[in-house]
Design a protein around this motif. Structure first.
Motif, PDB file in Angstrom:
ATOM      1  N   THR A  36       0.838  -1.199   0.000  1.00  8.39           N
ATOM      2  CA  THR A  36       0.000   0.000   0.000  1.00  8.39           C
ATOM      3  C   THR A  36       0.869   1.245   0.000  1.00  8.39           C
ATOM      4  O   THR A  36       2.068   1.207   0.308  1.00  8.39           O
ATOM      5  CB  THR A  36      -0.922   0.003   1.227  1.00  8.39           C
ATOM      6  N   PHE A  37       0.242   2.361  -0.312  1.00  6.52           N
ATOM      7  CA  PHE A  37       0.916   3.658  -0.289  1.00  6.52           C
ATOM      8  C   PHE A  37       0.994   4.158   1.153  1.00  6.52           C
ATOM      9  O   PHE A  37      -0.035   4.278   1.826  1.00  6.52           O
ATOM     10  CB  PHE A  37       0.159   4.678  -1.147  1.00  6.52           C
ATOM     11  N   GLY A  38       2.207   4.426   1.598  1.00  6.92           N
ATOM     12  CA  GLY A  38       2.397   4.999   2.923  1.00  6.92           C
ATOM     13  C   GLY A  38       1.942   4.117   4.059  1.00  6.92           C
ATOM     14  O   GLY A  38       1.642   4.619   5.156  1.00  6.92           O
ATOM     15  N   GLY A  39       1.860   2.816   3.853  1.00  7.47           N
ATOM     16  CA  GLY A  39       1.422   1.919   4.916  1.00  7.47           C
ATOM     17  C   GLY A  39      -0.051   2.033   5.229  1.00  7.47           C
ATOM     18  O   GLY A  39      -0.508   1.522   6.261  1.00  7.47           O
ATOM     19  N   GLY A  40      -0.837   2.675   4.352  1.00  6.26           N
ATOM     20  CA  GLY A  40      -2.261   2.837   4.587  1.00  6.26           C
ATOM     21  C   GLY A  40      -3.076   1.703   4.003  1.00  6.26           C
ATOM     22  O   GLY A  40      -2.649   0.554   3.968  1.00  6.26           O
ATOM     23  N   GLU A  41      -4.281   2.059   3.481  1.00  9.01           N
ATOM     24  CA  GLU A  41      -5.190   1.064   2.931  1.00  9.01           C
ATOM     25  C   GLU A  41      -5.219   1.054   1.408  1.00  9.01           C
ATOM     26  O   GLU A  41      -5.812   0.164   0.816  1.00  9.01           O
ATOM     27  CB  GLU A  41      -6.616   1.322   3.462  1.00  9.01           C
ATOM     28  N   THR A  42      -4.618   2.070   0.777  1.00 13.88           N
ATOM     29  CA  THR A  42      -4.684   2.172  -0.681  1.00 13.88           C
ATOM     30  C   THR A  42      -3.648   1.253  -1.314  1.00 13.88           C
ATOM     31  O   THR A  42      -2.444   1.454  -1.140  1.00 13.88           O
ATOM     32  CB  THR A  42      -4.449   3.614  -1.139  1.00 13.88           C
ATOM     33  N   PRO A  43      -4.073   0.218  -2.054  1.00 12.81           N
ATOM     34  CA  PRO A  43      -3.101  -0.734  -2.616  1.00 12.81           C
ATOM     35  C   PRO A  43      -2.384  -0.165  -3.838  1.00 12.81           C
ATOM     36  O   PRO A  43      -2.915   0.682  -4.569  1.00 12.81           O
ATOM     37  CB  PRO A  43      -3.964  -1.940  -2.984  1.00 12.81           C
ATOM     38  N   ILE A  44      -1.170  -0.648  -4.052  1.00 19.15           N
ATOM     39  CA  ILE A  44      -0.414  -0.346  -5.274  1.00 19.15           C
ATOM     40  C   ILE A  44      -0.805  -1.392  -6.306  1.00 19.15           C
ATOM     41  O   ILE A  44      -0.653  -2.592  -6.083  1.00 19.15           O
ATOM     42  CB  ILE A  44       1.099  -0.385  -5.010  1.00 19.15           C
ATOM     43  N   LEU A  45      -1.301  -0.944  -7.452  1.00 23.80           N
ATOM     44  CA  LEU A  45      -1.823  -1.864  -8.463  1.00 23.80           C
ATOM     45  C   LEU A  45      -0.773  -2.158  -9.521  1.00 23.80           C
ATOM     46  O   LEU A  45      -0.151  -1.237 -10.047  1.00 23.80           O
ATOM     47  CB  LEU A  45      -3.063  -1.268  -9.140  1.00 23.80           C
TER      48      LEU A  45
END
Length: 753
Positions: A36-45
């Motif tokens: 994820t970006f910045g250790g958050g919830e948004t995954p890197i696709l």
């Protein structure tokens, strides 16, 4: 003259000491990791997931207007912006109009709705994870006394011949082989008849292959190699770190291994039998027969036999952790099946082409002689194929009608239809195929007679791929009239008779050639199956789907694939064909066989030290350049975390030994997760003798025994006195003398002198 030569052997080479004879059973555990970006919830696709998401929006899988609401529902507010999806949408060219906005096929209505949020969540699942390389060490450490198996009572002086027979796992394995014919390698040495390693490997394979849980269901086939199979039946959706993935797999790995060994050991102990029986003969031809005797004259004894069990120490160890790419493939055997179908068809075509031309039916002369039969070839309308799946694949049947005029009839030649079956498409020949199914039927449509031909079309998945049409042609002849059929022309009949004879000979040659072609086709298919590699087949489909030819036709890139991924450890899991519907490609095989599989997941571990290179390739297909700075930062952080985990658990960050001195001793570095012990049966038995509390001696026998004891005591006392006199006489001798000294009372002589 001969010379004696003595070998100067080092005594140290002749000595030996005890050492452990360890055996290993290998297994692998996979857990997906969401980067994820910045250790958050948004995954890197990865780039191929971005493309699939855009195509799903373009062609009806997802409603673009509802996408922001769906992302909000999933808690992924920044997914579109963070992954620069606008730029990706502009970079992805449009697709063929034949695939765009086509009405979906009719399906049964459901109260669940379209479930687009669930579809989107599945599309965004991570294909990248951690593969933990585990093994179970099996170490013999001793023996233990098992259950009581037999008791034999012997009367005083009684002798018996005892036969011991042991039923081992070897006999059961042979029975299983005869019944199921699934086991091809049977070890016949008695030392391995109850080998835990063999049964443990089979049990682990069944656990990894047939295990069902809430996350993965219907998992059927998985190859068993040197390094074991991949178990991906994790109970969590994904892990956010290497440590979390390790904790998840550690407990599950120990539980699976201990459960498997307990099942195997308990089953072997149950299957192992040791029987004793008395036999009347005393021959020594069988080593399993032994003679036992009670040496006591008046006291009975009981012989108690116990099983001897081998004590095994088992340790579940972790010896590696790898980044693993696990993409999924729909209809993984499609290309392989097309190779078989195409090869068989080429063999048949070559066999028919090698035949001489077929005899021509004689033409009927003008009036007064038989008339010629008029023939024609009629083409069907062009039929547009519209039964596409969501991913651009197809496996469907179409009925194509060929209309013909009254007074004509089909000539019955199905080969003409096969030869004139044409696919009109921009898809490559290995991506789509069509064949005639069954026998054409004459029927009516719109008040006209038609020849209805059923055509099956199969196409490989191609999101937003080009459409396709199909057209075919059939041969027809004019229906003969009653006058023509009853014309009695001897000359024409003679020509027809000769034609029929030649035609029969040609048909016989054709049938023989086609039969030989079928045999050659079977041999061709057998050769293909013998060299068939499911892993290579799936990798070729992944490359074909995600990596266009314009960017994968260089030698350096092929070499790159082999340097980055550990092909020796690659494995896969196939799912049964019933998940996709339709007929099985090979009905005689299991539904989960790779040829019939609907989907397959490939596990492709990355070589240690190549993690960052592989992640760049998977997420952006770049080697010399870099990805976006934020993506590069997250990938590097993930690799650093994996390196830290390896250093703490395995000693080095790349699983390789550090060599600092010449001829350095390299100890084995593994991380032991747990230890336990198991007891395995052996063919040995332990004997304990229990003397009876009663006696069988009467008064006379008891008197004889007591007199014998008194006599033995007197003899022993006389021997003691004799030794004393002998010693005293020796001490009194001061010079050599010829003296004959007789001590004791020899039998039949008088008193000693």
């Amino acid at each position: 003259m001969g010379r004696v030569v003595v070998a100067d052997a080092d005594p140290a080479t002749l000595g030996f000491s005890t050492a452990h004879s360890d055996r290993y059973v290998y297994s692998n555990y996979f857990v997906p990791v969401r980067l994820t970006f910045g250790g958050g919830e948004t995954p890197i696709l990865p780039f191929y997931v971005k493309q699939a998401l855009i195509e799903a929006i373009r062609y009806g899988g997802l409603d673009g207007d509802r996408l922001p609401h769906l992302l909000k529902e999933l808690g992924l507010y920044d997914l579109w912006k963070a992954n620069e999806m606008d730029a990706a949408t502009e970079a992805l060219p449009g697709a063929d109009s034949g695939m765009s906005y086509r009405e979906p096929p009719a399906r049964r209505q459901t109260l669940l709705g379209d479930q687009q949020a669930e579809f989107l969540a599945g599309l965004l699942q991570s294909d990248v994870g951690i593969a933990f390389l585990d093994r179970t060490r099996i170490r013999p450490v001793g023996f233990a006394l098992g259950e009581h198996v037999y008791a034999l009572a012997l009367a005083p002086g009684e002798e018996a011949v005892l036969e011991q027979r042991t039923y081992t796992k070897r006999e059961l394995t042979l029975e299983e082989q005869n019944e199921s014919e699934q086991q091809t390698d049977v070890e016949l040495t008695s030392a391995l008849t109850t080998e835990l390693q063999e049964g443990f490997e089979r049990q682990k394979s069944l656990t990894d292959t047939w295990g069902l849980n809430a996350s993965h269901t219907g998992q059927y086939t998985s190859p068993t190699g040197v390094w074991g199979t991949f178990n991906a039946s994790h109970t969590i959706g994904f892990a956010s770190s290497v440590t979390a993935a390790s904790q998840e797999t550690s407990r599950r790995a120990v539980k699976d291994s201990r459960t498997a060994t307990s099942k195997v050991a308990a089953r072997y102990r149950t299957q192992h039998r040791t029987d004793f029986k008395l036999v009347s003969e005393t021959g020594t031809e069988s080593s399993s027969k032994r003679t036992v005797r009670n040496p006591n004259r008046a006291t009975p004894i009981t012989l108690h036999y116990f099983k001897v069990l081998q004590r095994l120490e088992l340790a579940h160890e972790r010896y590696g952790a790898r980044v693993c790419w696990a993409p999924t493939i729909k209809d993984p055997a499609f290309a392989f099946a097309q190779k078989i179908i195409g090869g068989r068809q080429r063999i048949r075509d070559n066999a028919v082409a090698a035949l001489p031309p077929a005899p021509v039916k004689p033409e009927r002369p003008p009036r007064g002689a038989p008339a010629a039969v008029e023939t024609r070839v009629v083409y069907s309308p062009v039929v547009t194929l519209d039964k596409w799946g969501f991913t651009g694949d197809m496996s469907a049947d179409y009925d194509v009608d060929v209309a013909f005029d009254a007074g004509w009839e089909w000539d019955g030649d199905i080969d003409t239809i096969r030869q004139n079956l044409t696919l009109i498409t921009r898809r490559p020949p290995d991506a789509i195929a069509a064949r005639v199914v069954g026998v054409p039927v004459v029927t009516e449509a719109d008040g006209r007679p038609v020849l209805r031909v059923r055509v099956h079309v199969g196409a490989r998945s191609w999101l937003a791929g080009p459409g396709a049409d199909v057209q075919l042609a059939a041969g027809f002849r004019r229906t003969p009239t009653v006058v023509d059929q009853t014309a009695d022309d001897a000359a024409y009949n003679a020509l027809v008779a000769g034609y029929l004879t030649d035609l029969q000979e040609w048909q016989d040659r054709r049938d023989e050639a086609l039969a030989a072609a079928e045999t050659a086709g079977d041999e061709f298919e057998a050769r293909l199956r013998a060299g068939f590699s499911p892993v290579n087949e799936m990798v070729s489909q992944i490359v074909e789907t995600h990596f266009p030819a314009s960017v994968r036709d260089e030698a350096w890139e092929i070499d790159f694939w082999h340097r980055v991924f550990d092909w020796e450890r690659a494995s896969f899991v196939a799912y049964p064909g019933w998940w996709s519907g339709g007929d099985a490609r090979a009905p005689e095989r299991d539904p989960g066989d790779f040829v019939n599989a609907s989907w397959a997941k490939l596990y492709l571990p990355v070589r240690a030290g190549m993690e960052l290179t592989a992640l760049r390739w998977i997420f952006g297909k770049v080697v010399a350049t870099s990805l976006a700075p934020q993506v590069e930062h997250e990938l590097a952080a993930f690799v650093d975390e994996l390196t830290t985990y390896r250093t703490g658990h395995l000693g080095t960050g790349d699983e390789m030994p550090e060599l600092t001195t010449e001829c350095q001793d390299v100890p084995e570095r593994v991380y032991c997760l747990a230890k336990w012990t198991e007891l395995m049966p052996t063919d040995g038995t332990h004997l304990e003798v229990v003397q009876g509390a009663t006696t069988a001696a009467d008064a006379v026998t008891a008197k004889e025994i007591s007199d014998a004891e008194a006599l033995r005591a007197a003899l022993l006392d006389g021997e003691v006195q004799t030794n004393r006199l002998r010693t005293k006489a020796y001490d009194q001798m001061t010079e050599p003398a010829d003296v004959d000294i007789r001590l004791g009372t020899p039998s039949g002589s008088g008193p000693a002198v």
